[in-house]
Design an enzyme around this catalytic site. Structure first.
Site, PDB file in Angstrom:
ATOM      1  CD  GLN A   1      21.751  33.514  -7.054  1.00  0.00           C
ATOM      2  OE1 GLN A   1      21.580  32.735  -6.032  1.00  0.00           O
ATOM      3  NE2 GLN A   1      20.989  33.921  -7.844  1.00  0.00           N
TER       4      GLN A   1
ATOM      5  N   GLY B   1      25.261  27.044 -15.836  1.00  0.00           N
ATOM      6  CA  GLY B   1      24.134  26.678 -16.827  1.00  0.00           C
ATOM      7  C   GLY B   1      24.620  25.602 -17.709  1.00  0.00           C
TER       8      GLY B   1
ATOM      9  CB  THR C   1      21.552  36.084 -18.074  1.00  0.00           C
ATOM     10  OG1 THR C   1      23.112  35.796 -18.247  1.00  0.00           O
ATOM     11  CG2 THR C   1      20.651  35.497 -18.862  1.00  0.00           C
TER      12      THR C   1
ATOM     13  CE  LYS D   1      32.099  47.211 -19.729  1.00  0.00           C
ATOM     14  NZ  LYS D   1      33.458  47.225 -18.827  1.00  0.00           N
TER      15      LYS D   1
ATOM     16  N   GLY E   1      20.527  33.833 -13.692  1.00  0.00           N
ATOM     17  CA  GLY E   1      20.541  33.929 -15.168  1.00  0.00           C
ATOM     18  C   GLY E   1      21.386  32.990 -15.689  1.00  0.00           C
TER      19      GLY E   1
HETATM   20  P1  GDP Z   1      25.802  30.911 -14.980  1.00  0.00           P
HETATM   21  O1  GDP Z   1      25.018  32.015 -14.309  1.00  0.00           O
HETATM   22  O2  GDP Z   1      26.910  30.526 -14.059  1.00  0.00           O
HETATM   23  O3  GDP Z   1      25.072  30.035 -15.409  1.00  0.00           O
HETATM   24  O4  GDP Z   1      26.638  31.775 -16.025  1.00  0.00           O
HETATM   25  P2  GDP Z   1      25.647  32.861 -17.151  1.00  0.00           P
HETATM   26  O5  GDP Z   1      25.057  31.917 -18.109  1.00  0.00           O
HETATM   27  O6  GDP Z   1      25.001  33.788 -16.419  1.00  0.00           O
HETATM   28  O7  GDP Z   1      27.203  33.491 -17.831  1.00  0.00           O
HETATM   29  C1  GDP Z   1      27.980  32.719 -18.659  1.00  0.00           C
HETATM   30  C2  GDP Z   1      28.138  33.310 -19.928  1.00  0.00           C
HETATM   31  O8  GDP Z   1      29.320  32.850 -20.826  1.00  0.00           O
HETATM   32  C3  GDP Z   1      27.001  32.753 -21.007  1.00  0.00           C
HETATM   33  O9  GDP Z   1      26.596  33.591 -21.746  1.00  0.00           O
HETATM   34  C4  GDP Z   1      27.549  31.509 -21.288  1.00  0.00           C
HETATM   35  O10 GDP Z   1      26.917  31.198 -22.665  1.00  0.00           O
HETATM   36  C5  GDP Z   1      28.988  31.723 -21.648  1.00  0.00           C
HETATM   37  N1  GDP Z   1      29.876  30.929 -21.480  1.00  0.00           N
HETATM   38  C6  GDP Z   1      29.921  29.716 -20.716  1.00  0.00           C
HETATM   39  N2  GDP Z   1      31.013  29.045 -20.949  1.00  0.00           N
HETATM   40  C7  GDP Z   1      31.810  29.727 -21.674  1.00  0.00           C
HETATM   41  C8  GDP Z   1      33.090  29.397 -22.217  1.00  0.00           C
HETATM   42  O11 GDP Z   1      33.936  28.693 -22.011  1.00  0.00           O
HETATM   43  N3  GDP Z   1      33.647  30.518 -23.121  1.00  0.00           N
HETATM   44  C9  GDP Z   1      32.709  31.587 -23.279  1.00  0.00           C
HETATM   45  N4  GDP Z   1      33.517  32.397 -24.300  1.00  0.00           N
HETATM   46  N5  GDP Z   1      31.855  31.622 -23.046  1.00  0.00           N
HETATM   47  C10 GDP Z   1      31.179  30.796 -22.177  1.00  0.00           C
HETATM   48  P1  IMO Z   2      23.736  33.320 -11.574  1.00  0.00           P
HETATM   49  O1  IMO Z   2      23.160  32.225 -11.000  1.00  0.00           O
HETATM   50  C1  IMO Z   2      25.782  37.315 -10.721  1.00  0.00           C
HETATM   51  C2  IMO Z   2      24.142  39.486  -7.319  1.00  0.00           C
HETATM   52  C3  IMO Z   2      23.650  40.910  -7.778  1.00  0.00           C
HETATM   53  C4  IMO Z   2      23.583  41.823  -6.411  1.00  0.00           C
HETATM   54  C5  IMO Z   2      23.603  40.655  -5.285  1.00  0.00           C
HETATM   55  C6  IMO Z   2      22.455  40.645  -4.700  1.00  0.00           C
HETATM   56  O2  IMO Z   2      23.461  34.001 -12.976  1.00  0.00           O
HETATM   57  O3  IMO Z   2      25.125  33.259 -11.446  1.00  0.00           O
HETATM   58  P2  IMO Z   2      19.856  39.846  -5.273  1.00  0.00           P
HETATM   59  O4  IMO Z   2      19.145  40.359  -6.372  1.00  0.00           O
HETATM   60  O5  IMO Z   2      20.276  38.504  -5.359  1.00  0.00           O
HETATM   61  O6  IMO Z   2      19.501  40.400  -3.847  1.00  0.00           O
HETATM   62  O7  IMO Z   2      21.187  40.895  -5.380  1.00  0.00           O
HETATM   63  O8  IMO Z   2      23.908  39.330  -5.920  1.00  0.00           O
HETATM   64  N1  IMO Z   2      23.525  38.232  -7.951  1.00  0.00           N
HETATM   65  C7  IMO Z   2      24.036  37.788  -9.099  1.00  0.00           C
HETATM   66  N2  IMO Z   2      25.374  37.996  -9.870  1.00  0.00           N
HETATM   67  N3  IMO Z   2      25.152  36.178 -11.002  1.00  0.00           N
HETATM   68  C8  IMO Z   2      23.847  35.727 -10.403  1.00  0.00           C
HETATM   69  O9  IMO Z   2      23.308  34.684 -10.571  1.00  0.00           O
HETATM   70  C9  IMO Z   2      23.268  36.579  -9.224  1.00  0.00           C
HETATM   71  N4  IMO Z   2      22.256  36.693  -8.421  1.00  0.00           N
HETATM   72  C10 IMO Z   2      22.348  37.600  -7.799  1.00  0.00           C
HETATM   73  O10 IMO Z   2      24.228  41.317  -9.090  1.00  0.00           O
HETATM   74  O11 IMO Z   2      25.032  42.226  -6.689  1.00  0.00           O
HETATM   75 MG    MG Z   3      24.304  34.123 -14.689  1.00  0.00          MG
END
Ligand code: GDP
Ligand code: IMO
Ligand code: MG
Length: 436
Positions: free
Chosen positions: A220, A17, A297, A302, A40
């Site tokens: 994902q 994101g 998210t 955890k 998320g």
């Molecule tokens: P996505 O699902 O791939 O978009 O990633 P998420 O947003 O679920 O999780 C990444 C988390 O790490 C978020 O809380 C971001 O704000 C945070 N984040 C992204 N890049 C960095 C980074 O370079 N360093 C740190 N410390 N946090 C980061």
């Molecule tokens: P973003 O886009 C991390 C994981 C779930 C579970 C498996 C199957 O934020 O990277 P589902 O509800 O999709 O059938 O669950 O996939 N999972 C993710 N793990 N980031 C995600 O999305 C996920 N979307 C699904 O935790 O293990």
């Molecule tokens: Mg995510």
């Protein structure tokens, strides 16, 4: 006029994101092509934090058109909530959001079935009804947005769907689903869905003919891909970059096929169950979780943490056809004296560099680590990779050499400003290079 795909190469949460938000600056249309509100994506822009699940991350930029592709499964209630929250925060969405009218819907029946089947516990799913919704799509009984154009037709389709599921519910001694409840639910969001609905193929191809640039946002990660991930502990869509064509109707020709950027975290995380060879459930894992704020998210769970795993990366890079890498969360390693990188596994007496599809319980896979010295300095605030301490540059060099791909950008913190562009092709950068 090359398009761009951004996809995760691990188990999700690589920071897609944040990167989409940054690079969206140089693109006209931001498109989601798979997954649903199991995603998320967190964006941190100064003192504002946006958590997006269904809407493309481009939505926070006022001049960007955002599209939810046909490959996405859409829960209308979740869509409504996300739009309402963003609008309350001052983000105007109305004319900027388009949704493929052949996208399938997630109805309340789907999360109900997922919970009854115990998949939330067994797989560790997000309990959002993603799997059952994709099952209905593949079985050709899903409700698609275009079914909402004709109310009589919609009612018939929903009755077919509930009749099917009620057979199983009866077998489970569960009360049947009343089709009228599903019809009422769908009708409640009919106006919202139809307001944004478009026939995605002519819509996007008309934009392409006007030389509009597309950024495809993956959800994902490739290790959660239904075909190539760590099955059965995967999600129910193809998450790899190659899913763009099926999930949006944009194949791309020789001039426009998307350039594929793969996002990798400097270590690994996983939410939910399934194999994780380099998992560290000791002190190092706890430090990674704490430094990286590794809590989901979507579900707040955890995240399991461990070291970077190169055999898995080689696998996901190959299946995704990745052109360049983006390394995120390097700052999370700041405090470590030594850092591990998994280069191979020990398996059945042999040293192997791939993940076998079947691993018997009594023959575990043991990661073999290359140990590197940590830098023990704060990376956040560095303006270029040459400002990094030697140990951090060695870490980057080691990955590039092992994987044989360039790391084109490095992220050193959650904020939009915590980014270093090292080697991105000019056509991706656009004017962004002038702003840093
Ligand atoms: P996505 O699902 O791939 O978009 O990633 P998420 O947003 O679920 O999780 C990444 C988390 O790490 C978020 O809380 C971001 O704000 C945070 N984040 C992204 N890049 C960095 C980074 O370079 N360093 C740190 N410390 N946090 C980061
Ligand atoms: P973003 O886009 C991390 C994981 C779930 C579970 C498996 C199957 O934020 O990277 P589902 O509800 O999709 O059938 O669950 O996939 N999972 C993710 N793990 N980031 C995600 O999305 C996920 N979307 C699904 O935790 O293990
Ligand atoms: Mg995510």
């Amino acid at each position: 006029m090359q398009h761009l795909t951004i996809s995760g190469l691990q188990w999700g949460d690589e920071g897609k994101g944040k990167i989409v938000d940054i690079l969206a600056e140089n693109y006209d249309v931001i498109i989601r092509f798979q997954g649903g509100h199991n995603a998320g994506h967190t964006l941190v822009i100064g003192d504002k934090v946006f958590k997006l699940s269904l809407l493309p991350s481009g939505i926070v930029r006022a001049d960007k058109l955002c599209v939810i592709g046909n490959g996405v499964v859409i829960n209308p209630e979740a869509l409504h909530k996300e739009i309402t929250t963003l609008q309350a925060g001052g983000i105007d969405i109305n004319e900027r959001l388009k949704i493929a009218d052949n996208a399938a819907l997630i109805l309340p029946i789907h999360s109900h079935i997922e919970t009854l089947r115990g998949q939330v516990q067994k797989i560790g799913t997000t309990a959002r009804g993603i799997g059952p919704a994709y099952e209905d799509k593949i079985a050709r009984r899903a409700i698609r947005i275009c079914d909402l154009y004709d109310k009589t037709h919609l009612k018939q389709q929903i009755t077919v769907l509930t009749d099917y599921h009620n057979i199983w519910l009866k077998g489970m001694d569960e009360p049947p689903i009343n089709p009228q409840d599903m019809i009422d639910f769908t009708m409640q969001y009919r106006d919202l869905l139809l307001r944004h609905a478009v026939p995605i193929v002519p819509f996007l191809h008309n934009l392409a003919a006007q030389n509009k640039r597309f950024l495809f946002e993956g959800a994902q990660g490739a290790l959660l891909d239904i075909d190539h991930g760590t099955y059965p502990f995967v999600t129910s869509s193809n998450t790899i970059a190659g899913a763009v064509a099926a999930g949006s109707g944009v194949g791309g020709n020789a001039d426009t096929h998307p350039f594929k950027l793969g996002i990798i975290k400097a270590y690994c995380t996983r939410v939910g169950n399934g194999i994780f060879p380099s998992e560290d459930d000791g002190e190092a894992g706890d430090i990674l979780a704490e430094n990286g704020a590794e809590f989901g998210t979507v579900t707040g769970r955890k995240r399991r943490c461990g070291w970077l795993d190169l055999p898995l990366l080689r696998h996901t890079i190959n299946i995704s056809g990745i052109d360049g890498l983006l390394l995120t969360k390097l700052d999370v390693l700041d405090t470590f004296e030594t850092i591990n990188i998994c280069t191979h596994y020990q398996y059945q007496g042999e040293k192997i560099d791939y993940l076998p599809n079947f691993i018997p319980d009594n023959e575990p896979l043991t990661p073999i680590y290359h140990q590197m010295q940590g830098w023990q300095t704060q990376l956040r605030g560095a303006k270029s990779i040459s400002d990094f301490p030697q140990q951090a540059r060695d870490f980057i060099d080691f990955i590039e050499t092992q994987i044989q791909l360039k790391i084109m950008m490095v992220s050193t913190g959650p904020d939009r400003a915590d980014i270093i562009i090292s080697d991105l092709p000019d056509f991706i950068l656009g004017d962004y290079s002038n702003q840093t």
